[in-house]
Design a protein around this motif. Sequence first.
Motif, PDB file in Angstrom:
ATOM      1  N   LYS A 251       9.913   9.818  -4.807  1.00 53.88           N
ATOM      2  CA  LYS A 251       8.807  10.107  -4.865  1.00 53.88           C
ATOM      3  C   LYS A 251       9.028   9.811  -7.092  1.00 53.88           C
ATOM      4  O   LYS A 251       8.419  10.521  -7.767  1.00 53.88           O
ATOM      5  CB  LYS A 251       9.025  12.364  -5.687  1.00 53.88           C
ATOM      6  CG  LYS A 251       8.339  12.463  -4.236  1.00 53.88           C
ATOM      7  CD  LYS A 251       8.287  13.640  -3.606  1.00 53.88           C
ATOM      8  CE  LYS A 251       8.111  13.961  -2.537  1.00 53.88           C
ATOM      9  NZ  LYS A 251       8.657  13.022  -1.571  1.00 53.88           N
ATOM     10  N   SER A 252      10.528   9.630  -6.750  1.00 56.17           N
ATOM     11  CA  SER A 252      11.352   8.952  -8.430  1.00 56.17           C
ATOM     12  C   SER A 252      12.043   7.233  -8.945  1.00 56.17           C
ATOM     13  O   SER A 252      12.599   7.474  -7.995  1.00 56.17           O
ATOM     14  CB  SER A 252      11.379   9.881  -9.324  1.00 56.17           C
ATOM     15  OG  SER A 252      12.849  10.661  -8.340  1.00 56.17           O
TER      16      SER A 252
ATOM     17  N   LYS B 113       0.784  -0.854   0.090  1.00 58.36           N
ATOM     18  CA  LYS B 113       0.125   0.206   0.200  1.00 58.36           C
ATOM     19  C   LYS B 113       0.965   1.276  -0.109  1.00 58.36           C
ATOM     20  O   LYS B 113       1.420   1.428   0.582  1.00 58.36           O
ATOM     21  CB  LYS B 113      -0.768   0.453   1.287  1.00 58.36           C
ATOM     22  CG  LYS B 113      -2.234  -0.986   1.005  1.00 58.36           C
ATOM     23  CD  LYS B 113      -2.995  -0.565   2.377  1.00 58.36           C
ATOM     24  CE  LYS B 113      -3.901  -2.476   2.031  1.00 58.36           C
ATOM     25  NZ  LYS B 113      -3.674  -3.866   2.753  1.00 58.36           N
ATOM     26  N   LYS B 114       0.428   2.322  -0.596  1.00 55.65           N
ATOM     27  CA  LYS B 114       1.626   2.902  -1.487  1.00 55.65           C
ATOM     28  C   LYS B 114       1.651   4.497   0.180  1.00 55.65           C
ATOM     29  O   LYS B 114       2.434   5.059   0.153  1.00 55.65           O
ATOM     30  CB  LYS B 114       1.603   3.630  -2.261  1.00 55.65           C
ATOM     31  CG  LYS B 114       1.889   2.746  -3.690  1.00 55.65           C
ATOM     32  CD  LYS B 114       2.093   3.337  -4.932  1.00 55.65           C
ATOM     33  CE  LYS B 114       3.026   2.899  -5.852  1.00 55.65           C
ATOM     34  NZ  LYS B 114       3.731   3.742  -6.965  1.00 55.65           N
ATOM     35  N   GLU B 115       0.358   4.713   0.512  1.00 59.93           N
ATOM     36  CA  GLU B 115       0.325   5.301   1.820  1.00 59.93           C
ATOM     37  C   GLU B 115       0.841   4.905   2.571  1.00 59.93           C
ATOM     38  O   GLU B 115       0.690   5.705   3.532  1.00 59.93           O
ATOM     39  CB  GLU B 115      -1.867   5.059   1.576  1.00 59.93           C
ATOM     40  CG  GLU B 115      -2.302   4.498   1.978  1.00 59.93           C
ATOM     41  CD  GLU B 115      -2.692   3.358   0.863  1.00 59.93           C
ATOM     42  OE1 GLU B 115      -3.579   2.345   1.435  1.00 59.93           O
ATOM     43  OE2 GLU B 115      -2.097   4.122  -0.161  1.00 59.93           O
TER      44      GLU B 115
ATOM     45  N   SER C 227       6.149   7.001  -5.019  1.00 59.76           N
ATOM     46  CA  SER C 227       4.746   7.856  -4.566  1.00 59.76           C
ATOM     47  C   SER C 227       5.207   8.239  -4.920  1.00 59.76           C
ATOM     48  O   SER C 227       6.214   9.253  -3.675  1.00 59.76           O
ATOM     49  CB  SER C 227       4.432   7.090  -3.209  1.00 59.76           C
ATOM     50  OG  SER C 227       2.826   7.198  -3.195  1.00 59.76           O
ATOM     51  N   GLU C 228       4.510   9.662  -5.113  1.00 61.00           N
ATOM     52  CA  GLU C 228       4.589  11.315  -4.160  1.00 61.00           C
ATOM     53  C   GLU C 228       4.606  11.398  -3.391  1.00 61.00           C
ATOM     54  O   GLU C 228       5.264  12.791  -2.996  1.00 61.00           O
ATOM     55  CB  GLU C 228       2.872  11.978  -5.023  1.00 61.00           C
ATOM     56  CG  GLU C 228       3.194  12.353  -7.010  1.00 61.00           C
ATOM     57  CD  GLU C 228       4.413  13.163  -6.790  1.00 61.00           C
ATOM     58  OE1 GLU C 228       4.465  13.755  -5.972  1.00 61.00           O
ATOM     59  OE2 GLU C 228       5.086  13.057  -8.092  1.00 61.00           O
ATOM     60  N   GLU C 229       3.698  10.526  -2.381  1.00 62.26           N
ATOM     61  CA  GLU C 229       3.584  11.259  -1.046  1.00 62.26           C
ATOM     62  C   GLU C 229       5.073  10.436  -0.045  1.00 62.26           C
ATOM     63  O   GLU C 229       4.817  10.678   1.074  1.00 62.26           O
ATOM     64  CB  GLU C 229       2.531  10.889  -0.568  1.00 62.26           C
ATOM     65  CG  GLU C 229       1.221  11.695  -0.580  1.00 62.26           C
ATOM     66  CD  GLU C 229       0.712  11.667  -1.959  1.00 62.26           C
ATOM     67  OE1 GLU C 229       0.211  10.142  -2.199  1.00 62.26           O
ATOM     68  OE2 GLU C 229       0.346  12.344  -2.634  1.00 62.26           O
ATOM     69  N   GLY C 230       5.030   9.204  -0.738  1.00 57.40           N
ATOM     70  CA  GLY C 230       5.859   8.458  -0.228  1.00 57.40           C
ATOM     71  C   GLY C 230       8.098   9.547  -0.246  1.00 57.40           C
ATOM     72  O   GLY C 230       8.430  10.176  -0.545  1.00 57.40           O
TER      73      GLY C 230
ATOM     74  N   GLU D 223       6.620   0.267  -7.446  1.00 60.29           N
ATOM     75  CA  GLU D 223       6.021   0.115  -6.533  1.00 60.29           C
ATOM     76  C   GLU D 223       6.463   0.898  -4.960  1.00 60.29           C
ATOM     77  O   GLU D 223       5.125   1.000  -4.342  1.00 60.29           O
ATOM     78  CB  GLU D 223       6.186  -1.682  -5.447  1.00 60.29           C
ATOM     79  CG  GLU D 223       5.024  -2.466  -5.763  1.00 60.29           C
ATOM     80  CD  GLU D 223       5.483  -3.351  -7.219  1.00 60.29           C
ATOM     81  OE1 GLU D 223       5.511  -4.177  -7.733  1.00 60.29           O
ATOM     82  OE2 GLU D 223       6.999  -2.976  -7.597  1.00 60.29           O
TER      83      GLU D 223
ATOM     84  N   LEU E 241       4.239   3.970   2.505  1.00 61.86           N
ATOM     85  CA  LEU E 241       5.783   4.112   2.740  1.00 61.86           C
ATOM     86  C   LEU E 241       6.269   4.705   3.789  1.00 61.86           C
ATOM     87  O   LEU E 241       5.573   6.073   3.663  1.00 61.86           O
ATOM     88  CB  LEU E 241       5.679   4.929   0.882  1.00 61.86           C
ATOM     89  CG  LEU E 241       5.391   3.562  -0.314  1.00 61.86           C
ATOM     90  CD1 LEU E 241       5.514   3.909  -1.762  1.00 61.86           C
ATOM     91  CD2 LEU E 241       6.672   2.163   0.214  1.00 61.86           C
TER      92      LEU E 241
END
Length: 332
Positions: free
Chosen positions: A322-323, A145-147, A316-319, A313, A149
């Motif tokens: 980000k790239s 679940k990316k949220e 994430s933009e919020e993790g 995986e 990270l």
Amino acid sequence: MAEQQHKPEEMVSIPEVSMGATGQGIPSLGMGTAVYPFGSASETMKSAILDAIQLGYRHFDTAALYQSEQPLGEAIKEAQSLGFIKSRDELFITSKFWCTDAHHDRVLPALKKTLQNLQLEYLDLYLIHWPVSLKPGELIELPLKKEELLPMDFKSVWESMEQCQKLGLTRFIGVSNFSCKKLQELLAVAKIPPAINQVEMNPLWQQKKLREFCKEKGILVTAYSPLGAKGTLWGTNRVMECEVLKEIAEARRKTIAQVCLRWVYEQGVSIIVKSLKKERLKENLEIFDWMLSKDELKKIDGISQKKGYPGLEFVSEEGPYKSLDELWDGEI
């Protein structure tokens, strides 16, 4: 029953490679146990591990994520009772904790659980699976679940790893999927440097920069997905379908897998290769009595490079990353 299934084979003696600064040996070729979906092949896995031990394999690589610790533990126990090995000390066992346990207070309990699963008193090598933390939790799964990270606190997590080694619960500690930059960050705070960095490596992803850096720092590289991990969530067919490798294999009367493994072996790293088929396990060991020529090495050197598993995986933009560039620090 088990004795009939596992007829004695001619055993191959696998050469060892030295773990950098420690000077300790590790078998240059080991058996991986990641089968996707995870946990789907536990009976087959146990049988394959017994075959592998009889063939001469002594390094077995597992992880909390793979759900293969229990069948590996059962196979080790059975191998001893059948007399395939005299004691567990003849084996080199590696495991890794998942990102949900990449927190200072969760590393030691995670290792204790792994030892319980394996029915062992100690590991030979314990690894940080990825340079990422997830919110603490009991569920170990992919896709993640990316949220959930989180950035990993290398210093406090590594302190817990060092404690695991000091307590004698693992002989060595190391990392997996770390870039040069992340290793540099870790080395800046480590009292005990990592013995190993386990990363994707094969003729199509040769990791020259990382290998050079690890050599300089006394860290041994272990290659996973040496054949491209075809048919898995993280794998690609590109390695086994590479024309250059096909041509070399045909000229040599070897399999493409053997050419790949021989190439990786000649780079002075250790290798983890997975197969549940006895014939393949045997074939993978037939790489020690021949060498690639300078011309063949040059051809392999010229193969265009592309990473098989970028690890999207973990982005994430919020993790914390980000790239992909941030995850691998430009080494992609």
